[in-house]
Design an enzyme around this catalytic site. Structure first.
Site, PDB file in Angstrom:
ATOM      1  N   SER A  10     -19.826 -59.155  30.348  1.00 17.73           N
ATOM      2  CA  SER A  10     -21.214 -59.373  30.738  1.00 17.73           C
ATOM      3  C   SER A  10     -21.703 -60.793  30.479  1.00 17.73           C
ATOM      4  O   SER A  10     -22.466 -61.341  31.271  1.00 17.73           O
ATOM      5  CB  SER A  10     -22.137 -58.396  29.979  1.00 17.73           C
ATOM      6  OG  SER A  10     -21.795 -57.059  30.248  1.00 17.73           O
ATOM      7  N   ASP A 104     -10.079 -61.032  23.268  1.00 17.89           N
ATOM      8  CA  ASP A 104     -11.288 -61.088  22.446  1.00 17.89           C
ATOM      9  C   ASP A 104     -11.084 -60.324  21.142  1.00 17.89           C
ATOM     10  O   ASP A 104     -11.499 -60.793  20.067  1.00 17.89           O
ATOM     11  CB  ASP A 104     -12.497 -60.550  23.206  1.00 17.89           C
ATOM     12  CG  ASP A 104     -12.290 -59.151  23.789  1.00 17.89           C
ATOM     13  OD1 ASP A 104     -11.129 -58.705  23.939  1.00 17.89           O
ATOM     14  OD2 ASP A 104     -13.311 -58.493  24.088  1.00 17.89           O
ATOM     15  N   THR A 127     -19.966 -54.568  26.410  1.00 13.45           N
ATOM     16  CA  THR A 127     -19.997 -53.589  27.491  1.00 13.45           C
ATOM     17  C   THR A 127     -19.301 -52.311  27.040  1.00 13.45           C
ATOM     18  O   THR A 127     -19.748 -51.202  27.313  1.00 13.45           O
ATOM     19  CB  THR A 127     -19.320 -54.162  28.738  1.00 13.45           C
ATOM     20  OG1 THR A 127     -19.992 -55.369  29.120  1.00 13.45           O
ATOM     21  CG2 THR A 127     -19.368 -53.182  29.888  1.00 13.45           C
TER      22      THR A 127
END
Length: 248
Positions: A10, A104, A127
């Site tokens: 996002s 990540d 998300t």
């Protein structure tokens, strides 16, 4: 000066990294529905003397290609995309196919391990909600991927005929309206997944595990997890370790 970019599902976050010292703050914006070139032209208009660009990305290849082209045009550099390895920077990946672990998550563990080697759970609310176990010696013991509370709420609305929210709900221990029931249920489900995972890790290892909570959606979940240590920008911090270790 190195430019670090964290491209989530996002949001896009960026920071600068000098030869010494901590990260220099950059910016953050929701990238999914915007023209990336225009947004980054504004974000990066004052940047100069960038010698390398390191990227942590979980988006589709086409978006990565778009970002790489922007970096090439703006700085005359090739963007260096980090990918999760089997082991690096004190962390050993639990996945049999290491690159399948979201970079990540790997970089967040690198940052957590560098800051405080210990048995710990990393919960990141983006998300999706990711929950990872990290041993004191840097071994990744595995993790969960769960819908975030926001995704849970959207799923309930989309998949049920008679659930129509009239307003944003509020957290209640004993909800007495549909709005509050959906909102509170999503938060309790997410917090319960984290707590159950942490309890199972403590049982497996015979010791309590620290809990780190971060991500853009963590604010609404934090009150249900009073033992959690709030953390910020773990991916960028891990990417900084990655960039410092990269060949010149």
């Amino acid at each position: 000066m190195k430019l670090l970019v964290d491209v989530g599902n996002s949001r896009l976050k960026w920071a600068r990294l000098g030869a010494t010292g901590p990260l220099a703050p950059g910016g953050v914006f929701a990238h999914a529905q915007v023209a990336l070139g225009d947004a980054l032209a504004r974000e990066w208009r004052d940047l100069a003397d960038i010698e390398a660009v390191h990227v942590a990305s979980v988006v589709e290849p086409a978006r990565e290609d778009e970002l790489a082209a922007i970096v090439r045009e703006r700085f005359g550099l090739g963007a260096q995309f980090a990918r999760s390895p089997a082991a690096a920077l004190g962390v050993r990946n639990a996945y049999a196919q290491p690159a399948r672990l979201g970079v990540d998550r790997f970089l967040a563990m690198v940052a957590a391990q560098a800051a405080a080697p210990r048995l710990q759970v990393l919960a990141s609310v983006g998300t999706a909600l990711t929950i990872d176990a990290l041993a004191a010696d840097g071994e990744h013991l595995g993790g969960l991927i769960v819908p975030s509370p926001l995704l849970m709420r959207r799923a309930v609305i989309a998949a049920t005929a008679r659930v129509e929210l009239r307003a944003e709900g509020r957290y209640r221990d004993w909800p007495a309206s549909t709005d509050d029931g959906v909102y509170s249920g999503a938060l309790q489900a997410a917090a319960g997944a984290i707590e159950r995972f942490r309890a199972a890790l403590a049982k497996r290892c015979g010791a309590p595990a620290a809990l780190l909570l971060g991500g853009g959606g963590s604010d609404e979940l934090a009150p249900l997890l009073p033992a959690a240590q709030r953390v910020h920008d773990l991916v960028l911090q891990g990417l900084a370790h990655w960039a410092r270790s990269a060949p010149a």
